[in-house]
Scaffold this active site. Structure first.
Site, PDB file in Angstrom:
ATOM      1  N   GLU A 184      -2.834   0.045  -4.215  1.00 23.02           N
ATOM      2  CA  GLU A 184      -2.669  -1.225  -3.498  1.00 23.02           C
ATOM      3  C   GLU A 184      -2.582  -2.407  -4.433  1.00 23.02           C
ATOM      4  OE1 GLU A 184      -5.596  -2.123  -0.471  1.00 23.02           O
ATOM      5  OE2 GLU A 184      -5.621   0.013   0.038  1.00 23.02           O
ATOM      6  N   ASP A 234       0.870  -1.182   0.000  1.00 21.88           N
ATOM      7  CA  ASP A 234       0.000   0.000   0.000  1.00 21.88           C
ATOM      8  C   ASP A 234       0.908   1.233   0.000  1.00 21.88           C
ATOM      9  OD1 ASP A 234      -3.130   0.771   1.475  1.00 21.88           O
ATOM     10  OD2 ASP A 234      -1.587   2.233   1.019  1.00 21.88           O
TER      11      ASP A 234
HETATM   12  N1  DCP Z   1      -8.597   8.737  -1.003  1.00 23.79           N
HETATM   13  C1  DCP Z   1      -9.593   9.713  -1.113  1.00 23.79           C
HETATM   14  N2  DCP Z   1     -10.580   9.820  -0.158  1.00 23.79           N
HETATM   15  C2  DCP Z   1     -10.595   8.959   0.904  1.00 23.79           C
HETATM   16  C3  DCP Z   1      -9.602   7.973   1.031  1.00 23.79           C
HETATM   17  C4  DCP Z   1      -8.604   7.885   0.047  1.00 23.79           C
HETATM   18  O1  DCP Z   1      -9.572  10.489  -2.085  1.00 23.79           O
HETATM   19  N3  DCP Z   1     -11.567   9.082   1.842  1.00 23.79           N
HETATM   20  C5  DCP Z   1      -7.530   8.681  -2.020  1.00 23.79           C
HETATM   21  C6  DCP Z   1      -6.358   9.525  -1.591  1.00 23.79           C
HETATM   22  C7  DCP Z   1      -5.312   8.555  -1.155  1.00 23.79           C
HETATM   23  C8  DCP Z   1      -5.623   7.313  -1.983  1.00 23.79           C
HETATM   24  O2  DCP Z   1      -7.047   7.352  -2.210  1.00 23.79           O
HETATM   25  O3  DCP Z   1      -3.993   9.037  -1.369  1.00 23.79           O
HETATM   26  C9  DCP Z   1      -5.234   6.026  -1.305  1.00 23.79           C
HETATM   27  O4  DCP Z   1      -5.998   5.871  -0.115  1.00 23.79           O
HETATM   28  P1  DCP Z   1      -5.392   5.298   1.222  1.00 23.79           P
HETATM   29  O5  DCP Z   1      -6.542   4.998   2.124  1.00 23.79           O
HETATM   30  O6  DCP Z   1      -4.437   4.193   0.927  1.00 23.79           O
HETATM   31  O7  DCP Z   1      -4.657   6.550   1.891  1.00 23.79           O
HETATM   32  P2  DCP Z   1      -3.223   7.183   1.636  1.00 23.79           P
HETATM   33  O8  DCP Z   1      -2.437   6.430   0.614  1.00 23.79           O
HETATM   34  O9  DCP Z   1      -3.400   8.638   1.352  1.00 23.79           O
HETATM   35  O10 DCP Z   1      -2.538   7.093   3.050  1.00 23.79           O
HETATM   36  P3  DCP Z   1      -1.899   5.829   3.821  1.00 23.79           P
HETATM   37  O11 DCP Z   1      -0.445   6.172   3.963  1.00 23.79           O
HETATM   38  O12 DCP Z   1      -2.605   5.791   5.115  1.00 23.79           O
HETATM   39  O13 DCP Z   1      -2.121   4.620   2.981  1.00 23.79           O
HETATM   40 CA    CA Z   2      -2.166   4.210   0.749  1.00 25.96          CA
HETATM   41 CA    CA Z   3      -4.894   2.182  -0.063  1.00 31.31          CA
END
Ligand code: DCP
Ligand code: CA
Ligand code: CA
Length: 361
Positions: free
Chosen positions: A105, A4
């Site tokens: 992912e 991820d």
């Molecule tokens: N995303 C979004 N709105 C959300 C959740 C996620 O637009 N409510 C988008 C932005 C993130 C991407 O999807 O960058 C991937 O989601 P992740 O849940 O994997 O979150 P991140 O990659 O940002 O953070 P982490 O380091 O916790 O994985």
């Molecule tokens: Ca992520």
């Molecule tokens: Ca993710």
């Protein structure tokens, strides 16, 4: 392994604009209603220290960060898709079987190449992280386990830039203390139902009998929870089905049977289909037009390309030719809408053997 990417959209923005790296970065989805209305898509880890999270209102994030020099950037999804495509290509080469599950992912089955040796799997994971960091300057967190559920839970265990290895004999002690919400598929609703059964940890969940779980959650989710709480999962890592075609269709400014009148629209449609191919890392073998006439009848004409292509110019030229031929063959046809379709998609590049030969010189 489950991989991820860390604060994915935020890392993309930092790479596009390195001056952001030192700051809290908030990626915003502006709703357009007022200048500040909308929600946070994601935030980098610096911004998370202040309590900024995906889903909260932008206004709230601004309050949380009012005392610091933070950056608020609009979401640019097409750009993240392109970065994601390139990273997924790297990952695919590092796995016996590969399954992308979202924009950031993927599961990598490395059973064969590591001969089921977990130390070898750790080295493989370090190599994957190194490749992604070197080629795309993006950090990722990886979980390694005997199956998908455990690998997925493990990848979330130590973020960012984490690597968590769970050997078969460690599964129970790894899962026991974790909250049930860490099981993939357990959201707010399931968590609430479980808390009514006085269950908050995976260990407590594993003490519930299958009957009560099936009664509460239905047969399939109930059975899944029963098995997941024991770290059991036999779902294979498998490549998701690929799209077999991309098409775009639109209405002409005016009904016409003059081919030249359709050219501006064909350019637009061809470029859009080409962008779709590029963002998916795919090439097409054939191009078609979809002609919808003023009598609302629908006609398709297609043509094989000489070689695989992603090129908007090639798609456009083929669509023009097909449109001209179609209009000549049907003297009564008057066009109302027109579409362009790319099909025969593959992951190969559009280079012919000859051009491969030439670029190798
Ligand atoms: N995303 C979004 N709105 C959300 C959740 C996620 O637009 N409510 C988008 C932005 C993130 C991407 O999807 O960058 C991937 O989601 P992740 O849940 O994997 O979150 P991140 O990659 O940002 O953070 P982490 O380091 O916790 O994985
Ligand atoms: Ca992520
Ligand atoms: Ca993710």
């Amino acid at each position: 392994m489950h991989l991820d990417l860390d604060s994915f959209y935020a890392q993309c923005e930092e790479n596009a604009n390195p001056s952001l790296k030192a700051k809290p970065v908030v990626v915003c989805v502006y709703s357009g209603r007022t200048a500040e209305s909308g929600a946070v898509s994601t935030a980098n880890y610096e911004a998370r220290k202040y309590g900024v999270r995906a889903g909260i209102p932008i206004v709230r994030a601004k309050k949380l960060l009012e005392s610091v020099d933070a950056a608020f950037v609009p979401m640019n999804h097409l750009y993240y898709e392109q970065v994601s495509e390139r990273i997924m290509e790297i990952l695919r080469t590092q796995a016996d079987a590969f399954e992308q599950t979202s924009i950031d992912e993927a599961f990598l089955d490395v059973s064969k190449r590591t001969a089921l040796n977990f130390d070898a799997a750790r080295s493989a994971a370090l190599e994957v992280k190194k490749q992604v960091l070197m080629q795309e300057s993006v950090t990722a967190s990886i979980g390694i386990g005997p199956n998908k559920v455990i690998a997925k839970i493990a990848s979330d265990q130590s973020k960012p830039d984490g690597l968590t290895l769970v050997r078969p004999e460690e599964v129970t002690q790894f899962l026991s203390p974790l909250p049930v919400s860490r099981i993939p598929g357990v959201g707010k609703k399931a968590e609430e139902k479980l808390s009514q059964l006085s269950v908050s940890t995976i260990s407590q969940l594993s003490n519930l009998g299958p009957a009560i779980l099936v009664e509460t959650f239905g047969k399939s989710l109930g059975a899944y929870l029963y098995r997941a709480s024991r770290g059991e999962d036999d779902d294979p890592v498998k490549e998701r089905e690929q799209p077999t075609q991309f098409s775009r269709i639109a209405t002409l400014k005016e009904n016409t049977r003059r081919a030249e009148d359709t050219f501006p629209l064909l350019t637009e449609l061809a470029n859009s289909v080409s962008a779709k191919l590029v963002s998916h890392g795919m090439s097409c073998k054939s191009v078609a037009i979809i002609a919808i006439l003023t009598d609302l009848s629908i006609h398709n004409r297609s043509k094989m390309l000489e070689s695989l292509s992603t090129d908007g110019k090639v798609i456009e030229a083929t669509a023009r030719q097909l449109t001209q031929e179609f209009l000549q063959s049907k003297p009564d046809a008057v066009l109302r809408r027109l579409g362009v379709r790319a099909s025969g998609l593959t992951r190969e590049t559009g280079q012919t053997n000859m051009s491969k030969f030439l670029t190798a010189q």
